[in-house]
Write a protein that holds these residues in place. Sequence first.
Motif, PDB file in Angstrom:
ATOM      1  N   LYS A   1       0.820  -1.207   0.000  1.00 39.97           N
ATOM      2  CA  LYS A   1       0.000   0.000   0.000  1.00 39.97           C
ATOM      3  C   LYS A   1       0.856   1.260   0.000  1.00 39.97           C
ATOM      4  CE  LYS A   1      -3.944  -2.016   2.371  1.00 39.97           C
ATOM      5  NZ  LYS A   1      -4.783  -1.979   3.583  1.00 39.97           N
ATOM      6  N   TYR A   2       2.106   1.125   0.423  1.00 42.01           N
ATOM      7  CA  TYR A   2       3.037   2.254   0.445  1.00 42.01           C
ATOM      8  C   TYR A   2       3.126   2.917  -0.929  1.00 42.01           C
ATOM      9  CZ  TYR A   2       7.279   4.913   1.424  1.00 42.01           C
ATOM     10  OH  TYR A   2       8.194   5.930   1.597  1.00 42.01           O
ATOM     11  N   PHE A   3       2.918   2.155  -1.988  1.00 37.70           N
ATOM     12  CA  PHE A   3       3.063   2.677  -3.339  1.00 37.70           C
ATOM     13  C   PHE A   3       1.797   3.317  -3.889  1.00 37.70           C
ATOM     14  CE2 PHE A   3       6.586  -0.300  -2.982  1.00 37.70           C
ATOM     15  CZ  PHE A   3       7.627   0.564  -3.295  1.00 37.70           C
ATOM     16  N   ARG A   4       0.796   3.468  -3.072  1.00 41.43           N
ATOM     17  CA  ARG A   4      -0.363   4.255  -3.480  1.00 41.43           C
ATOM     18  C   ARG A   4       0.023   5.718  -3.322  1.00 41.43           C
ATOM     19  NH1 ARG A   4      -5.122   0.850  -0.406  1.00 41.43           N
ATOM     20  NH2 ARG A   4      -4.767  -1.070  -1.586  1.00 41.43           N
ATOM     21  N   GLY A   5       0.020   6.456  -4.420  1.00 38.97           N
ATOM     22  CA  GLY A   5       0.384   7.865  -4.362  1.00 38.97           C
ATOM     23  C   GLY A   5       1.854   8.122  -4.658  1.00 38.97           C
ATOM     24  N   ARG A   6       2.636   7.081  -4.821  1.00 40.59           N
ATOM     25  CA  ARG A   6       4.052   7.204  -5.218  1.00 40.59           C
ATOM     26  C   ARG A   6       4.394   5.992  -6.065  1.00 40.59           C
ATOM     27  NH1 ARG A   6       4.073   6.216   0.300  1.00 40.59           N
ATOM     28  NH2 ARG A   6       4.635   8.324   0.858  1.00 40.59           N
ATOM     29  N   GLN A   7       5.356   6.143  -6.928  1.00 35.36           N
ATOM     30  CA  GLN A   7       5.736   5.064  -7.827  1.00 35.36           C
ATOM     31  C   GLN A   7       7.135   4.541  -7.488  1.00 35.36           C
ATOM     32  OE1 GLN A   7       3.709   3.727 -10.218  1.00 35.36           O
ATOM     33  NE2 GLN A   7       2.206   5.076  -9.257  1.00 35.36           N
ATOM     34  N   PRO A   8       7.344   3.237  -7.602  1.00 38.44           N
ATOM     35  CA  PRO A   8       8.703   2.716  -7.430  1.00 38.44           C
ATOM     36  C   PRO A   8       9.534   3.116  -8.648  1.00 38.44           C
ATOM     37  CG  PRO A   8       7.198   0.954  -8.027  1.00 38.44           C
ATOM     38  CD  PRO A   8       6.372   2.184  -7.846  1.00 38.44           C
ATOM     39  N   GLU A   9      10.723   3.677  -8.405  1.00 42.90           N
ATOM     40  CA  GLU A   9      11.571   4.110  -9.515  1.00 42.90           C
ATOM     41  C   GLU A   9      12.702   3.140  -9.797  1.00 42.90           C
ATOM     42  OE1 GLU A   9      12.911   8.096  -8.747  1.00 42.90           O
ATOM     43  OE2 GLU A   9      11.149   8.917  -9.751  1.00 42.90           O
ATOM     44  N   ALA A  10      13.398   2.728  -8.746  1.00 35.75           N
ATOM     45  CA  ALA A  10      14.566   1.877  -8.971  1.00 35.75           C
ATOM     46  C   ALA A  10      14.862   1.056  -7.728  1.00 35.75           C
ATOM     47  CB  ALA A  10      15.777   2.726  -9.315  1.00 35.75           C
ATOM     48  N   LEU A  11      15.355  -0.132  -7.971  1.00 31.91           N
ATOM     49  CA  LEU A  11      15.865  -0.980  -6.904  1.00 31.91           C
ATOM     50  C   LEU A  11      17.264  -0.459  -6.585  1.00 31.91           C
ATOM     51  CD1 LEU A  11      15.141  -3.498  -5.257  1.00 31.91           C
ATOM     52  CD2 LEU A  11      16.283  -4.829  -7.015  1.00 31.91           C
ATOM     53  N   VAL A  12      17.495  -0.038  -5.346  1.00 34.86           N
ATOM     54  CA  VAL A  12      18.772   0.603  -5.019  1.00 34.86           C
ATOM     55  C   VAL A  12      19.599  -0.161  -3.993  1.00 34.86           C
ATOM     56  CG1 VAL A  12      18.054   2.927  -5.684  1.00 34.86           C
ATOM     57  CG2 VAL A  12      17.645   2.128  -3.341  1.00 34.86           C
ATOM     58  N   TYR A  13      18.998  -1.139  -3.310  1.00 35.22           N
ATOM     59  CA  TYR A  13      19.752  -1.882  -2.288  1.00 35.22           C
ATOM     60  C   TYR A  13      19.188  -3.284  -2.152  1.00 35.22           C
ATOM     61  CZ  TYR A  13      21.891  -3.091   2.200  1.00 35.22           C
ATOM     62  OH  TYR A  13      22.608  -3.709   3.209  1.00 35.22           O
ATOM     63  N   VAL A  14      20.067  -4.267  -2.210  1.00 33.34           N
ATOM     64  CA  VAL A  14      19.679  -5.658  -1.991  1.00 33.34           C
ATOM     65  C   VAL A  14      20.716  -6.285  -1.066  1.00 33.34           C
ATOM     66  CG1 VAL A  14      19.392  -7.929  -3.044  1.00 33.34           C
ATOM     67  CG2 VAL A  14      18.549  -5.901  -4.228  1.00 33.34           C
ATOM     68  N   GLU A  15      20.228  -6.987  -0.086  1.00 34.35           N
ATOM     69  CA  GLU A  15      21.087  -7.696   0.864  1.00 34.35           C
ATOM     70  C   GLU A  15      20.672  -9.160   0.838  1.00 34.35           C
ATOM     71  OE1 GLU A  15      21.418  -7.392   5.594  1.00 34.35           O
ATOM     72  OE2 GLU A  15      21.777  -5.489   4.586  1.00 34.35           O
ATOM     73  N   THR A  16      21.628 -10.061   0.698  1.00 41.07           N
ATOM     74  CA  THR A  16      21.323 -11.482   0.608  1.00 41.07           C
ATOM     75  C   THR A  16      21.886 -12.236   1.812  1.00 41.07           C
ATOM     76  OG1 THR A  16      23.315 -11.886  -0.678  1.00 41.07           O
ATOM     77  CG2 THR A  16      21.307 -11.433  -1.912  1.00 41.07           C
TER      78      THR A  16
ATOM     79  N   GLN B   1      23.888   5.576   3.437  1.00 45.58           N
ATOM     80  CA  GLN B   1      25.214   4.976   3.601  1.00 45.58           C
ATOM     81  C   GLN B   1      25.185   3.494   3.222  1.00 45.58           C
ATOM     82  OE1 GLN B   1      26.358   5.811   7.635  1.00 45.58           O
ATOM     83  NE2 GLN B   1      26.871   7.947   7.199  1.00 45.58           N
ATOM     84  N   LEU B   2      24.089   2.818   3.540  1.00 45.13           N
ATOM     85  CA  LEU B   2      23.953   1.408   3.166  1.00 45.13           C
ATOM     86  C   LEU B   2      24.028   1.225   1.649  1.00 45.13           C
ATOM     87  CD1 LEU B   2      21.110  -0.151   5.355  1.00 45.13           C
ATOM     88  CD2 LEU B   2      23.517  -0.783   5.321  1.00 45.13           C
ATOM     89  N   LEU B   3      23.448   2.164   0.905  1.00 47.23           N
ATOM     90  CA  LEU B   3      23.430   2.058  -0.550  1.00 47.23           C
ATOM     91  C   LEU B   3      24.841   1.984  -1.127  1.00 47.23           C
ATOM     92  CD1 LEU B   3      20.626   4.589  -1.551  1.00 47.23           C
ATOM     93  CD2 LEU B   3      20.418   2.220  -0.806  1.00 47.23           C
ATOM     94  N   ALA B   4      25.783   2.673  -0.483  1.00 48.90           N
ATOM     95  CA  ALA B   4      27.165   2.701  -0.967  1.00 48.90           C
ATOM     96  C   ALA B   4      28.045   1.652  -0.287  1.00 48.90           C
ATOM     97  CB  ALA B   4      27.753   4.090  -0.742  1.00 48.90           C
ATOM     98  N   SER B   5      27.484   0.883   0.628  1.00 47.33           N
ATOM     99  CA  SER B   5      28.281  -0.071   1.400  1.00 47.33           C
ATOM    100  C   SER B   5      28.551  -1.354   0.630  1.00 47.33           C
ATOM    101  CB  SER B   5      27.567  -0.418   2.711  1.00 47.33           C
ATOM    102  OG  SER B   5      26.479  -1.286   2.469  1.00 47.33           O
ATOM    103  N   ALA B   6      29.503  -2.109   1.132  1.00 51.06           N
ATOM    104  CA  ALA B   6      29.856  -3.406   0.534  1.00 51.06           C
ATOM    105  C   ALA B   6      28.742  -4.430   0.727  1.00 51.06           C
ATOM    106  CB  ALA B   6      31.152  -3.918   1.150  1.00 51.06           C
ATOM    107  N   MET B   7      27.810  -4.173   1.636  1.00 50.29           N
ATOM    108  CA  MET B   7      26.692  -5.094   1.882  1.00 50.29           C
ATOM    109  C   MET B   7      25.669  -5.059   0.744  1.00 50.29           C
ATOM    110  SD  MET B   7      26.177  -4.499   5.970  1.00 50.29           S
ATOM    111  CE  MET B   7      24.723  -5.502   6.051  1.00 50.29           C
ATOM    112  N   ASN B   8      25.691  -4.001  -0.053  1.00 41.37           N
ATOM    113  CA  ASN B   8      24.722  -3.853  -1.137  1.00 41.37           C
ATOM    114  C   ASN B   8      25.067  -4.804  -2.278  1.00 41.37           C
ATOM    115  OD1 ASN B   8      22.820  -3.038  -2.962  1.00 41.37           O
ATOM    116  ND2 ASN B   8      23.393  -0.893  -2.940  1.00 41.37           N
ATOM    117  N   GLN B   9      24.199  -5.763  -2.524  1.00 44.61           N
ATOM    118  CA  GLN B   9      24.413  -6.767  -3.565  1.00 44.61           C
ATOM    119  C   GLN B   9      23.847  -6.344  -4.914  1.00 44.61           C
ATOM    120  OE1 GLN B   9      26.134  -9.797  -2.942  1.00 44.61           O
ATOM    121  NE2 GLN B   9      26.637  -8.555  -1.168  1.00 44.61           N
TER     122      GLN B   9
END
Length: 84
Positions: free
Chosen positions: A31-46, A70-78
Motif C-alpha cells: 500500500k506504500y506505493f499508493r500515491g508514489r511510484q517505485p523508480e529503482a531498486l537501489v539496495y539488496v542484501e542477501t 550509507q547502506l546504498l554505498a556499502s559493501a553489503m549492497n548486492q
Amino acid sequence: MIRCSDGSLYTGITNDVQRRFQQHTDGLGAKYFRGRQPEALVYVETGHDRSSASKRESAIKKLPRTEKLQLLASAMNQITTMPL
C-alpha cells in the motif's frame, strides 16, 4: 530498498526480488506505493533466512535516512552483482 518517485526509500523482504519489484511497479505490491511510484531498486542484501530477513528489515526501517543512504554505498549492497 526501492527509491520512490517522491524520493523516499521503501524497505521490504522477498525471496524473489525481480518478481516483487514488478508487483510494486504493476500496483500489486504494498500500500506504500499508493500515491508514489517505485523508480529503482537501489539496495539488496542477501544471505538471510525468513526470520533473520524480518529482523534485518525492521532494523533498516528504524535507521535514519542518512544511514540508509550509507547502506546504498556499502559493501553489503548486492545490487551491483545481481542481474536485474
